[in-house]
Design an enzyme around this catalytic site. Structure first.
Site, PDB file in Angstrom:
ATOM      1  N   ASN A  11     -64.755  10.784 -43.796  1.00 38.46           N
ATOM      2  CA  ASN A  11     -63.829  10.324 -42.764  1.00 38.46           C
ATOM      3  C   ASN A  11     -63.251  11.584 -42.113  1.00 38.46           C
ATOM      4  O   ASN A  11     -63.358  12.673 -42.673  1.00 38.46           O
ATOM      5  CB  ASN A  11     -62.757   9.384 -43.360  1.00 38.46           C
TER       6      ASN A  11
ATOM      7  N   ASN B 201     -59.794   0.214 -52.706  1.00 41.52           N
ATOM      8  CA  ASN B 201     -61.164  -0.007 -52.254  1.00 41.52           C
ATOM      9  C   ASN B 201     -62.071  -0.702 -53.265  1.00 41.52           C
ATOM     10  O   ASN B 201     -63.259  -0.899 -53.004  1.00 41.52           O
ATOM     11  CB  ASN B 201     -61.806   1.321 -51.815  1.00 41.52           C
TER      12      ASN B 201
ATOM     13  N   ARG C 216     -69.691   7.043 -52.567  1.00 40.88           N
ATOM     14  CA  ARG C 216     -68.731   6.207 -53.303  1.00 40.88           C
ATOM     15  C   ARG C 216     -69.381   5.040 -54.036  1.00 40.88           C
ATOM     16  O   ARG C 216     -68.698   4.321 -54.778  1.00 40.88           O
ATOM     17  CB  ARG C 216     -67.607   5.690 -52.363  1.00 40.88           C
TER      18      ARG C 216
ATOM     19  N   HIS D  73     -60.073   2.454 -42.120  1.00 39.65           N
ATOM     20  CA  HIS D  73     -59.844   1.275 -42.972  1.00 39.65           C
ATOM     21  C   HIS D  73     -58.674   0.493 -42.381  1.00 39.65           C
ATOM     22  O   HIS D  73     -57.696   1.103 -41.919  1.00 39.65           O
ATOM     23  CB  HIS D  73     -59.434   1.686 -44.400  1.00 39.65           C
TER      24      HIS D  73
ATOM     25  N   ASP E  51     -56.240  -0.876 -43.793  1.00 47.58           N
ATOM     26  CA  ASP E  51     -54.933  -0.586 -44.402  1.00 47.58           C
ATOM     27  C   ASP E  51     -54.322   0.733 -43.934  1.00 47.58           C
ATOM     28  O   ASP E  51     -53.220   1.082 -44.339  1.00 47.58           O
ATOM     29  CB  ASP E  51     -55.001  -0.654 -45.942  1.00 47.58           C
TER      30      ASP E  51
ATOM     31  N   CYS F 220     -53.585   2.980 -50.266  1.00 45.36           N
ATOM     32  CA  CYS F 220     -54.933   3.252 -50.781  1.00 45.36           C
ATOM     33  C   CYS F 220     -54.913   3.499 -52.280  1.00 45.36           C
ATOM     34  O   CYS F 220     -55.901   3.235 -52.966  1.00 45.36           O
ATOM     35  CB  CYS F 220     -55.520   4.483 -50.113  1.00 45.36           C
TER      36      CYS F 220
END
Ligand code: ARG
Length: 269
Positions: free
Chosen positions: A18, A67, A86, A162, A164, A257
């Site tokens: 990111n 996540n 991930r 994301h 959130d 997160c």
């Protein structure tokens, strides 16, 4: 309220998935641990039960428990991460959720979905993001798997990759969100469906102010949330706990997160 956290033992910037992450900008491990512990302490002080999942070496982003999956009425829809970096977390999340009594469902093959990072309930309605980490096709699967109405929101600014990071349900009728992070149609949809919205300027959201969690009438967030005290007070949230999150922001994360609420919907029997 119960929240799942993961100690930042193996946390670091080992890849870039990111725009916040730069492998050359190292995490201060000592400071990361202090910041994480301050969050854990805050939850304890607010009466939240904190549950811990074991960190796994080689999975530096496992600290971001949000996540893992989206949880509802004892069911979990497990994430399938966009980036291979991930994906190794998935079996660990599955085991952790099964151990806690969740009925775990997987995301259909070939579809990316990043859990509560991209799927947040406002009352009984699930607001889900797409555009960066989660595929829009995942939303249909969520609706079916959980038996809920899903509102699809298009994210357009890569800093807010994301949901959130730019959208935070505070109670059944209140959401704070950064309109500029959304396609105009999606921002309009939020304003139309949510009875009370607090609109957050994009520069405040870039300090991870929306990456927050409400515990009753108190809001836990990053330092940038100090700039939202006025509107939050007006909406009935009388305390803003603003915590330094610098080390996690280097990875593109903040308070929310680092936190997965375990008791969304009906709690696990
Ligand atoms: N470095 C992590 C990633 O890019 C940060 C995840 C932040 N989590 C969140 N729920 N927004 O995947």
């Amino acid at each position: 309220m119960a929240i799942l956290m993961c100690r930042p033992e193996h946390f670091g910037i080992e890849y870039e998935i990111n725009p916040w992450m730069h492998v050359e900008v190292a995490v201060d491990r000592q400071r990361a641990l202090q910041q994480w512990r301050a969050l854990e302490r805050t939850y304890a002080e607010l009466g939240v039960t904190v549950d811990f999942v074991e960190p796994v070496s080689g999975q530096p982003d496992m600290v971001f428990t949000a996540n893992a999956a989206v949880l509802w009425n004892g069911r979990a829809v497990l994430s399938h991460f966009r980036h291979p970096e991930r994906q190794g977390e998935e079996p660990h999340w599955r085991a952790a959720l099964e151990r806690r009594g969740f009925e775990v469902q997987v995301t259909p093959p070939g579809i990316a979905f990043e859990g509560a990072g991209d799927a947040l309930f406002v009352g009984e309605r699930l607001f889900a993001g797409y555009g960066f980490r989660t595929d829009r096709e995942a939303h249909r699967h969520l609706a079916r798997a959980l038996g809920v109405e899903v509102v699809s929101l298009e994210l357009v600014d890569p800093r807010f990759y994301h949901l959130d990071t730019c959208f935070c349900p505070l109670d059944e009728r209140t959401v704070m969100f950064a309109p500029e992070a959304f396609a105009p149609r999606s921002a309009r949809l939020i304003r139309r469906l949510v009875p009370h919205v607090i609109e957050v300027p994009v520069d405040v959201a870039a300090g991870f102010a929306c990456n927050a969690i409400a515990v009753g009438h108190r809001v836990v967030s990053s330092l940038a949330a100090e700039r939202l005290e006025g509107p939050l007070h007006d909406a009935g949230f009388d305390t803003v706990v603003a915590l330094p999150m610098s080390e996690f922001m280097k990875s593109g994360g903040g308070v929310r997160c680092l936190s997965l609420p375990l008791d969304t919907g009906r709690a696990v029997a």
